[in-house]
Motif scaffolding. Structure first.
Motif, short mmCIF file in Angstrom:
data_model
loop_
_atom_site.label_atom_id
_atom_site.label_comp_id
_atom_site.label_asym_id
_atom_site.label_seq_id
_atom_site.Cartn_x
_atom_site.Cartn_y
_atom_site.Cartn_z
N SER A 176 0.83 -1.21 0.00
CA SER A 176 0.00 0.00 0.00
C SER A 176 0.86 1.26 0.00
O SER A 176 0.57 2.23 -0.71
N LEU A 214 -6.10 -3.43 -1.08
CA LEU A 214 -5.26 -2.35 -1.60
C LEU A 214 -6.10 -1.29 -2.31
O LEU A 214 -5.84 -0.09 -2.17
N GLN A 215 -7.12 -1.74 -3.04
CA GLN A 215 -7.98 -0.78 -3.73
C GLN A 215 -8.74 0.09 -2.73
O GLN A 215 -8.92 1.29 -2.95
N GLU A 257 -7.65 0.91 0.24
CA GLU A 257 -6.69 1.82 0.87
C GLU A 257 -6.20 2.90 -0.10
O GLU A 257 -5.74 3.95 0.34
N GLN A 258 -6.27 2.60 -1.39
CA GLN A 258 -5.78 3.54 -2.41
C GLN A 258 -6.91 3.82 -3.42
O GLN A 258 -6.85 3.41 -4.58
N VAL A 271 1.08 6.74 -6.84
CA VAL A 271 0.00 7.72 -7.00
C VAL A 271 0.56 9.14 -6.85
O VAL A 271 0.20 10.05 -7.60
N ILE A 298 2.27 1.71 -3.51
CA ILE A 298 1.27 2.19 -4.45
C ILE A 298 0.97 3.66 -4.19
O ILE A 298 0.79 4.46 -5.13
N GLY A 299 0.96 4.05 -2.92
CA GLY A 299 0.77 5.46 -2.59
C GLY A 299 1.86 6.34 -3.20
O GLY A 299 1.58 7.45 -3.65
N ARG A 300 3.09 5.84 -3.23
CA ARG A 300 4.18 6.59 -3.85
C ARG A 300 3.97 6.72 -5.36
O ARG A 300 4.25 7.77 -5.95
N ASP A 321 -7.74 6.38 -5.04
CA ASP A 321 -7.47 7.35 -6.10
C ASP A 321 -6.78 6.75 -7.31
O ASP A 321 -6.39 7.48 -8.24
N VAL A 322 -6.59 5.43 -7.31
CA VAL A 322 -5.92 4.79 -8.43
C VAL A 322 -6.70 3.54 -8.82
O VAL A 322 -7.35 2.92 -7.97
#
Length: 269
Positions: free
Chosen positions: A100, A128-129, A131-132, A107, A103-105, A134-135
């Motif tokens: 996570s 993961l979706q 938690e994130q 984004v 993936i945040g990085r 925006d992607v």
């Protein structure tokens, strides 16, 4: 016979690429990301597949292949704890937080869509979706099942890690598309795990080829010319280079996923 110069000679790898008529010229529209490190060689190979998919998209649309035609893409190649062990043992270190963060990085770098270059890691795709949000996180098994269905495939053999088998990642995706999923026996599953962990991950490709060849031979003798879905990103690093593989219908889900990512980058989806 495989004629792709970027693929090993001999092996018939079923591509997820269409033969659509050329349309308007493409331009890159959206930055995309790739989560690698599971293992590192698979992450690097996925970038190769992504660039190859971009080239084919450009050709289909009559767009010159020059440096500036490729989309912005970022690879997060991070150490991630073993996914199969995490699935089999709830007390083992879990990969969700590390994935996570990575993936945040991506984004943060502008990625609109992310592909995870590991089949087993998709056990955490839904989490993961969440938690994130925006992607868009692509799902390798669903993309593969949709590709097989569109190609008229109604039955396919599944080569994967024990963790991927246990969570029914591909079985569920195949079932949703009306595709029969043929699983190897326990002995062949063990040989696959040896080829993945003691072979490819340990840098012993000779051992990996021997184990994968033994599995492929048994499956081909038992089930005939059904597609073999190489549902672990380490398997395509060795299996297509086996002499016997020229007689097998190899399907690389990473190649299918790479095309899906390329199409997002060009705004084709």
């Amino acid at each position: 016979m495989n004629t792709d110069p970027l693929q090993p000679p001999g092996a018939r790898i079923v591509s997820g690429l269409s033969s659509a008529e050329p349309r308007e010229r493409l331009r890159a529209r959206h930055p995309v990301g790739i989560l690698g490190g599971m293992g590192p060689a698979a992450g690097v190979d996925f970038v190769r597949l992504f660039l190859s998919a971009c080239e084919r998209c450009l050709r289909e649309h009559g767009t010159p292949i020059v440096d500036q035609a490729f989309p912005e893409h970022w690879l997060a190649q991070i150490p991630v704890v073993d996914r199969s062990r995490a699935l089999l043992d709830p007390n083992a270190p879990q990969p969700l937080e590390g994935m996570s963060v990575a993936i945040g990085r991506l984004v943060g770098l502008g990625a609109r869509t992310v592909a995870v270059a590991c089949n087993t890691a998709h056990a955490w795709q839904a989490a993961l979706q969440r938690e994130q949000p925006d992607v868009e996180l692509l799902h390798i098994a669903r993309e593969t099942a949709a590709h097989l269905r569109a190609s008229g495939v109604m039955s396919a053999m599944l080569l994967a890690t024990e963790g991927t088998y246990r969570m029914a990642l591909y079985q569920d995706a195949f079932d949703a598309c009306g595709i029969r999923c043929v699983l190897p026996a326990t002995r062949e599953r063990g040989a696959l795990m040896e080829g993945i962990y003691d072979g490819v991950k340990a840098g012993r490709l000779d051992l990996a080829r021997a184990r994968f060849a033994a599995v492929g031979r048994v499956l081909y003798e038992q089930h005939g010319d059904l597609p073999m879905v190489m549902a672990c990103t380490e398997i395509p690093l060795a299996m297509p280079f086996i002499d016997e593989a020229r007689d097998w219908r190899l399907v690389d889900p990473a190649e299918v996923l790479a095309l899906a990512l390329a199409r997002r980058a060009y705004g084709l989806v």
